[in-house]
Design a protein around this motif. Structure first.
Motif, PDB file in Angstrom:
ATOM      1  N   GLN A 122       0.722   5.074   1.495  1.00 43.17           N
ATOM      2  CA  GLN A 122      -0.199   6.262   2.330  1.00 43.17           C
ATOM      3  C   GLN A 122       0.412   7.554   1.948  1.00 43.17           C
ATOM      4  OE1 GLN A 122       0.989   6.285   6.259  1.00 43.17           O
ATOM      5  NE2 GLN A 122      -1.178   6.052   6.914  1.00 43.17           N
ATOM      6  N   ARG A 152       9.601   5.159   4.147  1.00 40.16           N
ATOM      7  CA  ARG A 152       9.250   6.699   3.742  1.00 40.16           C
ATOM      8  C   ARG A 152      10.243   7.114   2.823  1.00 40.16           C
ATOM      9  NH1 ARG A 152       6.855  11.033   6.116  1.00 40.16           N
ATOM     10  NH2 ARG A 152       6.251   9.731   7.910  1.00 40.16           N
ATOM     11  N   PHE A 203       3.644   0.872   2.875  1.00 38.73           N
ATOM     12  CA  PHE A 203       3.336  -0.084   3.930  1.00 38.73           C
ATOM     13  C   PHE A 203       3.008  -1.412   3.091  1.00 38.73           C
ATOM     14  CE2 PHE A 203       3.194   1.901   7.928  1.00 38.73           C
ATOM     15  CZ  PHE A 203       2.806   3.245   7.674  1.00 38.73           C
ATOM     16  N   GLY A 259      -5.616   8.336   2.615  1.00 39.48           N
ATOM     17  CA  GLY A 259      -5.738   6.964   3.232  1.00 39.48           C
ATOM     18  C   GLY A 259      -4.688   5.844   2.441  1.00 39.48           C
ATOM     19  N   LEU A 260      -4.830   4.729   2.721  1.00 43.36           N
ATOM     20  CA  LEU A 260      -3.928   3.598   2.204  1.00 43.36           C
ATOM     21  C   LEU A 260      -4.735   3.207   0.893  1.00 43.36           C
ATOM     22  CD1 LEU A 260      -3.536   3.510   5.356  1.00 43.36           C
ATOM     23  CD2 LEU A 260      -2.216   1.282   4.762  1.00 43.36           C
ATOM     24  N   TYR A 306       0.871  -1.036   0.081  1.00 40.87           N
ATOM     25  CA  TYR A 306       0.213  -0.092  -0.037  1.00 40.87           C
ATOM     26  C   TYR A 306       0.920   1.372  -0.070  1.00 40.87           C
ATOM     27  CZ  TYR A 306      -4.074  -2.922   1.415  1.00 40.87           C
ATOM     28  OH  TYR A 306      -5.161  -3.861   1.681  1.00 40.87           O
ATOM     29  N   PHE A 332       1.067  -5.325   9.433  1.00 39.19           N
ATOM     30  CA  PHE A 332       1.886  -4.211   8.592  1.00 39.19           C
ATOM     31  C   PHE A 332       3.194  -4.217   9.172  1.00 39.19           C
ATOM     32  CE2 PHE A 332      -1.264  -2.144   5.928  1.00 39.19           C
ATOM     33  CZ  PHE A 332      -2.429  -2.879   6.494  1.00 39.19           C
ATOM     34  N   GLY A 333       3.915  -3.579   8.087  1.00 39.29           N
ATOM     35  CA  GLY A 333       5.428  -3.470   8.538  1.00 39.29           C
ATOM     36  C   GLY A 333       5.493  -2.081   9.035  1.00 39.29           C
ATOM     37  N   GLN A 334       6.705  -1.557   9.277  1.00 38.38           N
ATOM     38  CA  GLN A 334       6.731  -0.193   9.821  1.00 38.38           C
ATOM     39  C   GLN A 334       6.596   1.029   8.790  1.00 38.38           C
ATOM     40  OE1 GLN A 334       9.070  -2.193   9.026  1.00 38.38           O
ATOM     41  NE2 GLN A 334      11.075  -1.442   9.080  1.00 38.38           N
TER      42      GLN A 334
END
Lengths: 112, 109
Positions: A37, A108, A90, A42-43, A35, A103-105
């Motif tokens: 964000q 960015r 994500f 949103g995602l 995804y 979910f992963g962290q």
């Protein structure tokens, strides 16, 4: 268990550069997702996989490619990065059935 | 088509006040509904799912099929509830999660 791990956590790219984001999960999950964000959006689903060797397009697949050569890994590639791909990415995974996604962290990514 | 609508981008409440985060969905079949929460700079984590019908951190959510809603409620907001909340839907056939645009909850001391 580490759960879902994304590599790298941060990256700055120049327009036109390529890179690969790695998602690894150690829960033996069949399903994996990427995804993005964005503020106010949103995602949004980019690509997903329902098992090793399979991938499918999501809502916003253009400019991205994915591969799932091993069950535990799901790679997201940007062949020629564009500023519009600046986002937080994500990865998520889950097993089959009526189950939650983990979910992963996040990664960015900034494209300048 | 699957769609999740969260009408409020930002919701500010005072500590101790009741909270209701709205979520409406569009889906022709019987969906599975979730609330995910994202605290500042952290990963998304599951808060509630309608199948479990449980209360987590004081939050509850009831699936109303007639109104196609899955609103998240808490009787007394706490400062640590400040976060981004996402409502999500999954349809049948193991389809991927579809998320709403999220509501940022700010609890003011």
């Amino acid at each position: 268990n580490a759960g879902v791990t994304q590599t790298p956590k941060f990256r700055v790219l120049k327009t036109g550069q390529s890179m690969t984001l790695l998602c690894a999960q150690d829960m033996n999950h069949e399903y994996m997702y990427w995804y993005r964000q964005d503020p106010g959006m949103g995602l949004r689903l980019i690509h997903y996989s329902v098992g090793e060797g399979t991938t499918a397009k999501g809502e916003v697949p253009d400019g991205y490619n994915v591969s799932r050569l091993k069950k535990q890994n799901f790679l997201l590639g940007l062949e020629s990065a564009a500023p519009s791909q600046t986002s937080v990415y994500f990865c998520a995974s889950r097993r089959t059935g009526w189950t939650e996604a983990f979910f992963g962290q996040g990664t960015r990514l900034t494209v300048v | 088509a699957q769609r999740v609508t969260q009408p409020e981008k930002l919701l500010s409440v005072f500590k101790g006040a009741p909270v209701e985060l709205k979520c409406n969905y569009s889906y022709s079949g019987s969906p599975e509904l979730f609330w995910y929460v994202q605290y500042s700079r952290q990963r998304l984590q599951l808060l509630l799912r309608h199948i479990s019908r449980e209360s987590i951190k004081g939050f509850t959510a009831d699936l109303n099929k007639g109104e196609t809603s899955f609103h998240l409620k808490k009787p007394f907001a706490q400062e640590e509830d400040s976060a981004m909340y996402y409502c999500a839907l999954r349809g049948s056939g193991n389809t991927p999660l579809v998320f709403g645009k999220g509501t940022r909850l700010s609890v003011i001391a």
